[in-house]
Write a protein that holds these residues in place. Structure first.
Motif, PDB file in Angstrom:
ATOM      1  N   LEU A 243       0.822  -1.204   0.000  1.00  0.00           N
ATOM      2  CA  LEU A 243       0.000   0.000   0.000  1.00  0.00           C
ATOM      3  C   LEU A 243       0.861   1.260   0.000  1.00  0.00           C
ATOM      4  O   LEU A 243       1.823   1.364   0.764  1.00  0.00           O
ATOM      5  N   VAL A 244       0.482   2.217  -0.859  1.00  0.00           N
ATOM      6  CA  VAL A 244       1.069   3.554  -0.854  1.00  0.00           C
ATOM      7  C   VAL A 244       0.025   4.513  -0.298  1.00  0.00           C
ATOM      8  O   VAL A 244      -1.094   4.594  -0.813  1.00  0.00           O
ATOM      9  N   VAL A 245       0.377   5.252   0.764  1.00  0.00           N
ATOM     10  CA  VAL A 245      -0.488   6.304   1.314  1.00  0.00           C
ATOM     11  C   VAL A 245       0.139   7.644   0.945  1.00  0.00           C
ATOM     12  O   VAL A 245       1.267   7.943   1.364  1.00  0.00           O
ATOM     13  N   ASP A 246      -0.562   8.418   0.166  1.00  0.00           N
ATOM     14  CA  ASP A 246      -0.038   9.679  -0.370  1.00  0.00           C
ATOM     15  C   ASP A 246      -0.539  10.860   0.473  1.00  0.00           C
ATOM     16  O   ASP A 246      -1.721  11.200   0.450  1.00  0.00           O
ATOM     17  N   LEU A 247       0.380  11.472   1.216  1.00  0.00           N
ATOM     18  CA  LEU A 247       0.057  12.632   2.060  1.00  0.00           C
ATOM     19  C   LEU A 247       0.624  13.924   1.491  1.00  0.00           C
ATOM     20  O   LEU A 247       0.629  14.951   2.184  1.00  0.00           O
ATOM     21  N   ARG A 248       1.059  13.908   0.252  1.00  0.00           N
ATOM     22  CA  ARG A 248       1.609  15.119  -0.349  1.00  0.00           C
ATOM     23  C   ARG A 248       0.516  16.179  -0.488  1.00  0.00           C
ATOM     24  O   ARG A 248      -0.616  15.867  -0.848  1.00  0.00           O
ATOM     25  N   ASN A 249       0.870  17.412  -0.152  1.00  0.00           N
ATOM     26  CA  ASN A 249      -0.052  18.558  -0.224  1.00  0.00           C
ATOM     27  C   ASN A 249      -1.217  18.457   0.758  1.00  0.00           C
ATOM     28  O   ASN A 249      -2.219  19.149   0.606  1.00  0.00           O
ATOM     29  N   ASN A 250      -1.084  17.618   1.783  1.00  0.00           N
ATOM     30  CA  ASN A 250      -2.141  17.465   2.795  1.00  0.00           C
ATOM     31  C   ASN A 250      -1.839  18.407   3.964  1.00  0.00           C
ATOM     32  O   ASN A 250      -0.850  18.223   4.667  1.00  0.00           O
ATOM     33  N   PRO A 251      -2.699  19.422   4.202  1.00  0.00           N
ATOM     34  CA  PRO A 251      -2.400  20.426   5.232  1.00  0.00           C
ATOM     35  C   PRO A 251      -2.745  20.012   6.652  1.00  0.00           C
ATOM     36  O   PRO A 251      -2.457  20.739   7.603  1.00  0.00           O
ATOM     37  N   GLY A 252      -3.402  18.852   6.831  1.00  0.00           N
ATOM     38  CA  GLY A 252      -3.731  18.400   8.175  1.00  0.00           C
ATOM     39  C   GLY A 252      -5.220  18.328   8.418  1.00  0.00           C
ATOM     40  O   GLY A 252      -6.010  18.120   7.504  1.00  0.00           O
ATOM     41  N   GLY A 253      -5.619  18.511   9.681  1.00  0.00           N
ATOM     42  CA  GLY A 253      -7.029  18.417  10.047  1.00  0.00           C
ATOM     43  C   GLY A 253      -7.180  17.956  11.482  1.00  0.00           C
ATOM     44  O   GLY A 253      -6.363  18.290  12.345  1.00  0.00           O
ATOM     45  N   PHE A 254      -8.213  17.159  11.730  1.00  0.00           N
ATOM     46  CA  PHE A 254      -8.536  16.735  13.092  1.00  0.00           C
ATOM     47  C   PHE A 254      -7.581  15.658  13.602  1.00  0.00           C
ATOM     48  O   PHE A 254      -7.314  14.669  12.913  1.00  0.00           O
ATOM     49  N   MET A 255      -7.137  15.837  14.853  1.00  0.00           N
ATOM     50  CA  MET A 255      -6.214  14.869  15.441  1.00  0.00           C
ATOM     51  C   MET A 255      -6.888  13.522  15.677  1.00  0.00           C
ATOM     52  O   MET A 255      -6.271  12.467  15.478  1.00  0.00           O
ATOM     53  N   HIS A 256      -8.153  13.529  16.104  1.00  0.00           N
ATOM     54  CA  HIS A 256      -8.815  12.245  16.368  1.00  0.00           C
ATOM     55  C   HIS A 256      -9.037  11.446  15.086  1.00  0.00           C
ATOM     56  O   HIS A 256      -9.088  10.210  15.123  1.00  0.00           O
ATOM     57  N   ILE A 257      -9.128  12.138  13.958  1.00  0.00           N
ATOM     58  CA  ILE A 257      -9.305  11.438  12.685  1.00  0.00           C
ATOM     59  C   ILE A 257      -8.000  10.788  12.244  1.00  0.00           C
ATOM     60  O   ILE A 257      -7.983   9.617  11.835  1.00  0.00           O
TER      61      ILE A 257
END
Length: 404
Positions: A243-257
């Motif tokens: 599996l490849v999980v792509d987090l590029r350009n992801n600014p973040g969000g909720f910690m619980h998520i």
């Protein structure tokens, strides 16, 4: 005769002295009247509190300001400036309207152009993190890294990030004009974008060659975990071997998520921990006894921030996958929203977060296991379906193949 002469001289001197004193009195009186009319302070005094000073300031403006005084607008800006005085770009004040809009967005749907923005190297630099695929911003040609200079011809210098977001958002069918600076080509561009309803597409997934799964996470919103779980189950149902999980350009969000998603990928143990101003520590741990157990690669770039860095840091520190790309953004702070009595709110930085190995990454970022800058995609690289096979994604596939 001499007596008369002396008397006359004394009389004349007295008259002149009185005339001089009268002139001084009239002059001082005139100066006082001018100072009063001009609103100048006549004496120095200590204010009892800032409210006392604000009331005096309000009276001066009400009496002397050339145009009509918009008291409500001034009060909102005073509150915004009060919070901004902390010097923390992530602690911000929301008006009622702004807070309602903010909550709407975090739920996963809002009206706007579908572009995520963030601070650059300073608060004066507002950069596009990424446009969501298929949204008006993406179709208008806005690209990651574009610097926003003006919104509807109004310079954004001096505005908070939230103020800029509110000016870009708006009712479906209306237009907004953005002036952008594209550093890569040294161009200044003006784009007209028609707003629409944005259903935030936080997850995209596909099956790559050799049964390698791919999940792109655009942000960690309230709907993201459910979307991630569905995507992972779909890929596992097709028999993925990695599996490849792509987090590029992801600014973040909720910690619980992000913690819930980390629970799917990381075995029992630490995902992230935080410490507040009093040194109190809170831990988010995985309790998954049967987590994902196939080769895993996480892609990151300089715009992977906050919650993205939590997930990348957990995967790296726990040794359950390989992080590929370039140094991440470096936001190691946690915010919490506090709603005020009238429906307005303040978002406050309440803690620092640390990766499982105890790294505090604010202003530093996370160093990938494999450092690999993104190369320009060759012509014809775009595909009708699935992600573009750029050099970073190709490297991720190569790593998974080698571990099968």
């Amino acid at each position: 005769m001499r007596r008369n002469t002396g008397f006359l001289k004394g009389f004349i001197a007295g008259v002149l002295t009185l005339a001089l004193l009268f002139s001084v009195y009239m002059g001082v009186k005139g100066l006082l009247e001018v100072a009063y009319r001009s609103g100048l302070p006549l004496t120095s005094r200590e204010y009892r509190d800032v409210g006392d000073k604000m009331r005096e300031l309000g009276r001066v403006l009400e009496e002397h300001y050339l145009e009509e005084v918009e008291v409500q607008a001034m009060e909102e800006e005073a509150l915004r400036g009060f919070v901004a005085g902390l010097g923390d770009p992530y602690t911000t004040y929301f008006s009622q309207e702004e807070y309602s809009s903010f909550l709407e967005k975090m739920e996963g749907s809002y009206e706007g152009i579908g572009v995520v923005i963030s601070y650059g190297e300073s608060e004066e630099e507002i950069l596009v993190v990424a446009p969501f695929p298929g949204t008006p911003g993406a179709m208008a040609g806005i690209q990651p890294g574009d610097r926003i200079m003006e919104v509807d011809k109004e310079p954004v210098s001096g505005m908070s990030l939230d103020m800029i977001v509110e000016r870009i958002k708006g009712e479906k069918g209306t237009q907004v004009s953005l002036t952008l600076y594209r550093k890569r080509t040294e161009e200044t561009l003006e784009v007209q974008v028609t707003r629409d309803v944005i259903d935030v597409p936080t997850i995209d997934h596909a099956m790559l060659e050799d049964q390698i799964g791919y999940i792109q996470i655009a942000g960690f919103e309230e709907n993201t975990y459910d979307q991630f779980k569905e995507a992972l189950e779909d890929l596992e149902g097709q028999g993925i071997k990695g599996l490849v999980v792509d987090l590029r350009n992801n600014p973040g969000g909720f910690m619980h998520i992000v913690a819930a998603i980390g629970n799917e990928l990381v075995p029992e143990g630490m995902i992230v921990y935080t410490e507040d101003k009093n040194g109190e520590r809170s831990e988010l741990k995985s309790d998954n006894k049967t987590p994902f157990d196939k080769p895993l690669v996480v892609l990151v770039n300089e715009y992977s921030a906050s919650a993205s860095e939590i997930l990348a840091g957990a995967v790296k520190d726990r040794g359950v996958g390989t992080v590929v790309g370039v140094q991440t953004f470096g936001k190691g702070l946690v915010q919490r929203n506090f709603e005020l009595g009238d429906g307005s709110a303040v978002k406050v930085t309440i803690a620092k977060y640390y990766t499982p190995n105890g790294s505090y990454i604010n202003g530093v970022g996370i160093a990938p296991d494999v450092v690999l800058p993104l190369e320009e995609a060759p012509e014809g690289a775009e595909q009708a379906e699935g992600p573009v096979m750029d050099n970073q994604l190709q490297k991720a596939v190569e790593i998974i193949r080698s571990q099968q």
